[in-house]
Motif scaffolding. Structure first.
Motif, short mmCIF file in Angstrom:
data_model
loop_
_atom_site.label_atom_id
_atom_site.label_comp_id
_atom_site.label_asym_id
_atom_site.label_seq_id
_atom_site.Cartn_x
_atom_site.Cartn_y
_atom_site.Cartn_z
N SER A 90 0.82 -1.22 0.00
CA SER A 90 0.00 0.00 0.00
C SER A 90 0.85 1.26 0.00
N ARG A 91 2.12 1.12 0.42
CA ARG A 91 3.08 2.22 0.51
C ARG A 91 2.65 3.26 1.56
N ARG A 92 1.97 2.78 2.58
CA ARG A 92 1.54 3.63 3.69
C ARG A 92 2.13 3.13 5.00
N SER A 93 2.36 4.05 5.94
CA SER A 93 2.85 3.67 7.26
C SER A 93 1.76 2.93 8.03
N GLN A 94 2.21 2.02 8.91
CA GLN A 94 1.28 1.24 9.73
C GLN A 94 0.50 2.17 10.65
N LYS A 95 -0.82 1.94 10.73
CA LYS A 95 -1.68 2.79 11.57
C LYS A 95 -2.28 2.05 12.75
N LEU A 96 -2.45 0.73 12.67
CA LEU A 96 -3.16 -0.02 13.71
C LEU A 96 -2.24 -0.69 14.72
N ILE A 97 -1.06 -1.12 14.30
CA ILE A 97 -0.17 -1.89 15.17
C ILE A 97 0.95 -1.00 15.69
N ALA A 98 1.10 -0.94 17.02
CA ALA A 98 2.13 -0.10 17.63
C ALA A 98 3.44 -0.86 17.80
N SER A 99 3.38 -2.14 18.17
CA SER A 99 4.61 -2.91 18.32
C SER A 99 4.33 -4.40 18.18
N VAL A 100 5.37 -5.12 17.76
CA VAL A 100 5.32 -6.58 17.60
C VAL A 100 6.55 -7.16 18.27
N THR A 101 6.34 -8.11 19.17
CA THR A 101 7.45 -8.81 19.83
C THR A 101 7.34 -10.30 19.54
N LEU A 102 8.43 -10.89 19.05
CA LEU A 102 8.49 -12.33 18.79
C LEU A 102 9.60 -12.92 19.64
N ALA A 103 9.39 -14.14 20.14
CA ALA A 103 10.38 -14.78 21.01
C ALA A 103 10.42 -16.28 20.76
N GLY A 104 11.63 -16.84 20.74
CA GLY A 104 11.78 -18.27 20.55
C GLY A 104 13.21 -18.66 20.26
N SER A 105 13.44 -19.93 20.08
CA SER A 105 14.79 -20.44 19.80
C SER A 105 15.04 -20.40 18.30
N ARG A 106 15.13 -19.19 17.77
CA ARG A 106 15.38 -18.97 16.36
C ARG A 106 16.48 -17.92 16.20
N GLN A 107 16.90 -17.70 14.97
CA GLN A 107 17.88 -16.66 14.69
C GLN A 107 17.21 -15.29 14.83
N ASN A 108 17.97 -14.32 15.36
CA ASN A 108 17.42 -12.98 15.52
C ASN A 108 17.06 -12.34 14.19
#
Length: 303
Positions: A212-230
């Protein structure tokens, strides 16, 4: 890399501190899109001689592009760097016309054994995975040196070798909203948010949907966690952060063995996984079984 870095380890591993910061400097010299970085040179001169770090980061990014259905797109640099100028003295809000006319497309990236080149008007921005990439390289080097207990990070990308707790920042005020408890000898956390970089206010933030080429409006932050590569978590958090809300939740839930915490602009928290404990809610707390109904309600309200 334009942000803060830290490392905490036992005294017996103090020798690893210099290796950690040397690694960050090495990655910055390759992946930075600011002057003196190889990516900056690539963006402005169209071709550079093959660099192993740049090539590896781009190859990983092309995989992340496919994995995220095109929402993680490093050619977003044509918007973030060329039009918005995030992180520079020429920051500005571009016109809708300029955004629509900007050139994006991973097909405009060309690599062989000798060179890395970009098509005309293509610019890349590895900021959505570069910090995670640096942490991965540092982790590999520290483990090779025998470090078994350490916590280190670069902005929202944190790695735990051994047991640790990681605090999740409130995207609206300076306080902790959740605690993540590691459950393996090598554990990663990545947070991406609209509050980290924007022009004037968060309506013009750096998390831009390449479709859409627009900045995100609904989501303020996303945190993911697990035994994976950063780098993987970093890229996926970035992708989730620019997706439409329903797709963002469904995509986050599709990531195997990954806990997530999505905080919406209205404070609502969407949580999955036992390793994340919310300590100070920013609003309603939703679990997977209730998210669909909530999203339908939001859509009906918007109509």
């Amino acid at each position: 890399m334009g942000t803060f870095a830290f490392i905490t380890l036992d005294q017996k591993y103090s020798f690893a501190t210099s290796i950690f910061f040397q690694t960050l400097k090495q990655v910055e010299a390759s992946l930075s899109s600011f002057p003196n970085g190889l990516v900056y040179r690539l963006n402005h001169h169209r071709c550079i001689q093959t660099d192993p770090i740049v090539q590896d980061a781009i190859e990983k990014s092309l995989y992340y592009y496919k994995r995220s259905d095109g929402y993680f797109d490093i050619t977003i640099g044509s918007l973030t760097k060329q039009l918005f100028g995030f992180g520079t003295s020429q920051e500005k809000i571009p016109t809708i016309k300029d955004l629509k006319q900007a050139t994006l497309g991973v097909d405009g990236i060309h690599m062989d054994q000798n060179s890395i080149c970009l098509d005309k008007a293509i610019m890349i921005d590895l900021g959505g995975m570069g910090k995670g990439y640096a942490i991965d390289l540092a982790a590999a080097r520290l483990k090779k040196m025998g470090v078994q207990q350490a916590v280190f990070g670069l902005s929202g990308d944190i790695r735990c070798l051994g047991e640790c707790q990681v605090k999740v920042q409130n995207p609206f005020v300076s306080e902790t909203v959740a605690i993540i408890q590691s459950d393996s000898k090598d554990f990663a956390v990545s947070t991406s948010g609209t509050y980290r970089r924007y022009i004037k206010d968060t309506r013009y933030n750096h998390l831009i949907d390449p479709k859409s080429r627009r900045s995100q409006k609904l989501i303020a932050s996303v945190t993911l966690a697990g035994s994976r590569q950063n780098a993987f978590l970093d890229a996926m958090a970035t992708a989730i952060g620019v997706m439409p809300l329903k797709k963002a939740w469904m995509f986050a839930h599709s990531l195997k063995n990954i806990d997530y915490l999505i905080i919406l602009e209205n404070g609502t928290m969407i949580k999955h996984g036992n390793r994340i404990s919310i300590t100070k809610p920013t609003g309603f707390i939703l679990f997977p079984s209730t998210v669909s109904a909530y999203i339908r309600l939001l859509q009906q309200t918007a109509e």
